[in-house]
Design an enzyme around this catalytic site. Structure first.
Site, short mmCIF file in Angstrom:
data_model
loop_
_atom_site.label_atom_id
_atom_site.label_comp_id
_atom_site.label_asym_id
_atom_site.label_seq_id
_atom_site.Cartn_x
_atom_site.Cartn_y
_atom_site.Cartn_z
N THR A 1 0.87 -1.18 0.00
CA THR A 1 0.00 0.00 0.00
C THR A 1 0.90 1.22 0.00
O THR A 1 2.07 1.13 0.40
CB THR A 1 -0.89 0.04 1.26
OG1 THR A 1 -0.01 0.16 2.39
CG2 THR A 1 -1.73 -1.20 1.41
N LYS B 1 -14.91 15.89 12.56
CA LYS B 1 -15.93 15.59 13.57
C LYS B 1 -16.26 16.86 14.33
O LYS B 1 -15.58 17.23 15.26
CB LYS B 1 -15.43 14.48 14.50
CG LYS B 1 -15.32 13.18 13.73
CD LYS B 1 -14.84 12.03 14.58
CE LYS B 1 -14.85 10.78 13.73
NZ LYS B 1 -13.94 9.76 14.14
N TRP C 1 -20.54 14.58 11.43
CA TRP C 1 -19.45 14.42 10.49
C TRP C 1 -19.57 15.38 9.30
O TRP C 1 -20.62 15.48 8.68
CB TRP C 1 -19.44 12.98 9.93
CG TRP C 1 -19.00 11.96 10.92
CD1 TRP C 1 -18.58 12.19 12.20
CD2 TRP C 1 -18.93 10.55 10.72
NE1 TRP C 1 -18.25 11.00 12.81
CE2 TRP C 1 -18.47 9.98 11.92
CE3 TRP C 1 -19.22 9.71 9.66
CZ2 TRP C 1 -18.28 8.61 12.08
CZ3 TRP C 1 -19.03 8.35 9.81
CH2 TRP C 1 -18.56 7.80 11.01
P1 ADP Z 1 -3.50 3.56 -0.92
O1 ADP Z 1 -3.24 4.85 -1.65
O2 ADP Z 1 -3.86 3.70 0.53
O3 ADP Z 1 -2.62 2.41 -1.30
P2 ADP Z 1 -5.25 2.50 -2.79
O4 ADP Z 1 -4.46 2.96 -3.92
O5 ADP Z 1 -5.41 1.08 -2.51
O6 ADP Z 1 -4.84 3.15 -1.48
O7 ADP Z 1 -6.61 3.25 -2.87
C1 ADP Z 1 -7.67 2.93 -2.04
C2 ADP Z 1 -8.43 4.13 -1.61
O8 ADP Z 1 -8.59 5.06 -2.68
C3 ADP Z 1 -9.84 3.78 -1.22
O9 ADP Z 1 -9.91 3.26 0.08
C4 ADP Z 1 -10.54 5.11 -1.38
O10 ADP Z 1 -10.33 5.94 -0.26
C5 ADP Z 1 -9.85 5.71 -2.56
N1 ADP Z 1 -10.64 5.48 -3.77
C6 ADP Z 1 -10.49 4.50 -4.69
N2 ADP Z 1 -11.40 4.61 -5.67
C7 ADP Z 1 -12.16 5.69 -5.36
C8 ADP Z 1 -13.29 6.32 -5.97
N3 ADP Z 1 -13.82 5.90 -7.11
N4 ADP Z 1 -13.81 7.39 -5.35
C9 ADP Z 1 -13.29 7.86 -4.19
N5 ADP Z 1 -12.24 7.31 -3.57
C10 ADP Z 1 -11.67 6.24 -4.15
#
Ligand code: ADP
Length: 552
Positions: free
Chosen positions: A198, A451, A456
């Site tokens: 991640t 918050k 929220w």
């Molecule tokens: P990270 O950057 O933490 O590795 P990822 O690349 O796995 O995360 O992205 C996951 C996160 O990206 C989701 O939990 C969400 O917050 C955000 N995300 C992914 N797709 C969308 C979407 N279509 N709209 C809004 N947020 C999104």
């Protein structure tokens, strides 16, 4: 609604079907046999376009498997890649997993420290890299003690010249002398096939270890018409990188469906994507909103779309109404919104409209299209309150979005802790609503929600509303301490030009879009909003920058 299972009743009778493991290598072997002349076209990092059929790619994959064994790669070993979307990278996906090793895709946009951390954490034994990243490899491999070999994804003529890389091999030389047949072993489908960390917006990056089974089941889901609807008639261009969550599964789903692939390599700007899509007759493509904004600018300049383009899948961040309208109304390209995450292989929901919405006028459809979408079969979704109680799917109650399914993480690589709830769900860290038709809508990240007095406020909605102001180029909202309300929103903006609207002017604009009690208490201008390796706002940096700020 959520179903729970009781213990298995006695007397169950086993089915009498073959127990064949689901292994990813079968996908390419299948495509080589039944879609032998279907193409994988790559705009290579060296420049020229390279065309491979699935049959040719399968032969090269077998050469690579022999070469990996020759390098001493063993089952369970991690083989790292630092590479764009290319045919060679796809061969690595298959050959590495096929011999029982694990393909660890590294995001080249990570900082040097993060890259070193994950190279060491994963204990990668070989690193394959594109020429673009030669300097990063020279710099960041220092201290990566597990690496036994480094291979540049190129031919002898393009071998990197840096003295620090004098020991590197080249890919084409590495596979050249090997046989193009390899007897891939059969093993348990729960064996690990690939690894992706991640992006680590909080703490160190965490490794998600995908199994063959998870990748295979995810591929079936990707091919269905409820998601990407891939078929032999398609020529798909995944813009979403293979170094970030398996390019949303496209390198697996394409051979499964017999769809052609067009790999963009290192050139992801609007004009380059337009040109490649146009000349290669691309029908569908997948990427984050910023990519589509860039392509939109090029389409507007040229006054047309790439000639065969029919549909794009947008995920990774929320899509805007403007983007959907521009693609669909100006150019006749359908836009489908999707959501997922690294921990979910990544697909969770995709937005396709149910028939009852298709009959509605466009302005009434839009709120539905802007939602992230309905669950893909295989993914269970629920929302809960702070205490863990499941909230109703009424489209209004916002809660912690939790998921469950066969391609969702159970535990992070080398971690003993469970990231799951006591009843076995994974909390995504997103806050969302789910409507009675099953459409999920993200309202914020849990850690970003403001918050205020027990209620929220969605930082995402405020940011999107602020972005609608003609003088604002970029916006971020964070919560800052307040003596009465505990937290209130601080709006941080980058202005488009010299005009900087005041807080009063901004709030007069925002009040038409968000509830009055959401209006920011303060407004600060900055020259740039910090973005992380996957292009998302780094709120941790903003919180640090404004740590002494108080709203009252
Ligand atoms: P990270 O950057 O933490 O590795 P990822 O690349 O796995 O995360 O992205 C996951 C996160 O990206 C989701 O939990 C969400 O917050 C955000 N995300 C992914 N797709 C969308 C979407 N279509 N709209 C809004 N947020 C999104």
């Amino acid at each position: 609604m959520t179903q729970t299972r009781t213990a298995a009743p006695p007397g169950l009778m086993p089915g009498l079907m073959m127990d064949r493991p689901l292994l990813v290598t079968q996908l390419l072997s299948f495509a080589a046999q039944f879609h032998a002349d279907t193409e994988v076209v790559t705009r290579t990092v060296e420049g020229p376009i390279e065309r491979l059929t699935y049959a040719a790619m399968w032969a090269r994959t077998q050469k690579l498997a022999n070469a990996l064994i020759g390098l001493g790669v063993k089952p369970g070993d991690r083989v790292a890649t630092l590479a764009w979307n290319t045919g060679r990278h796809m061969e690595l996906y298959y050959a590495v997993a096929g011999i029982g090793a694990i393909c660890h895709t590294i995001n080249p946009r990570l900082s040097g420290d993060q890259m070193r951390y994950i190279l060491n954490h994963a204990e990668d034994c070989v690193l394959f890299f594109d020429l673009t990243f030669a300097d990063a490899v020279a710099e960041n491999c220092k201290g990566a003690n597990s690496l036994k070999a480094r291979v540049a994804l190129t031919d002898a003529a393009h071998k990197p010249a840096q003295p620090a890389l004098s020991d590197v091999l080249t890919y084409e030389e590495l596979i050249a002398g090997h046989a193009d047949t390899f007897d891939f072993p059969e093993f348990d489908e729960n064996t690990a096939a690939s690894l992706c960390y991640t992006s680590g917006t909080t703490g160190n990056p965490k490794g998600v270890l995908y199994s063959h089974r998870a990748l295979m089941l995810h591929s079936f889901a990707v091919c269905t018409s409820a998601t990407m609807g891939l078929s032999v008639h398609d020529r798909a261009l995944p813009v979403v990188p293979m170094f970030h969550v398996n390019a949303w599964g496209m390198p697996y789903a394409a051979p499964m469906s017999g769809c052609n692939l067009v790999m963009p390599g290192a050139k992801l700007d609007g004009p380059s994507l337009f040109e490649l899509m146009d000349t290669e007759g691309v029908t569908c493509s997948q990427g984050v909103p910023t990519v589509w904004m860039a392509l939109l600018a090029t389409m507007r300049e040229k006054g047309r779309k790439p000639k065969a383009l029919q549909r794009v899948l947008v995920g990774g961040a929320a899509v805007s109404e403007m983007l959907i309208d521009a693609f669909e109304k100006e150019f006749g390209v359908a836009v489908n919104h999707a959501w997922g995450m690294t921990e979910m292989t990544p697909l969770g929901v995709v937005n396709t409209l149910k028939p009852k919405f298709l009959d509605q006028p466009r302005d009434q459809q839009m709120p539905q299209k802007l939602k992230q979408g309905r669950a893909v079969y295989g993914v269970d979704l629920r929302i809960t309150d702070e205490a863990g109680h499941v909230l109703p799917n009424d489209g209004k109650s916002a809660g912690h979005l939790q998921v469950r399914g066969p391609w969702i993480v159970k535990r992070y690589f080398k971690s003993e802790e469970t990231p799951l709830t006591v009843d076995g769900w994974f909390d995504t860290g997103d806050i969302a609503t789910i409507d009675p038709d099953g459409y999920m809508q993200i309202t914020d990240r849990a850690k970003d929600v403001i918050k205020s007095g027990g209620e929220w406020i969605s930082s995402v909605d405020l940011e999107n509303a602020a972005l609608g102001h003609p003088q604002i180029a970029a916006a971020a909202v964070i919560g800052v301490p307040h003596s009465k309300w505990l937290e209130r929103p601080l709006l941080i903006c980058v202005a488009k030009g010299p005009e900087r609207p005041s807080l009063q002017e901004m709030n007069a604009f925002l009040v038409t879009k968000v509830p009055k009690w959401w209006l920011p208490d303060a407004l600060e201008y900055v020259t740039a909003i910090p973005l992380g390796a996957t292009g998302k706002i780094q709120k941790t940096k903003l919180r640090e920058q404004f740590k002494d700020f108080r709203a009252g």
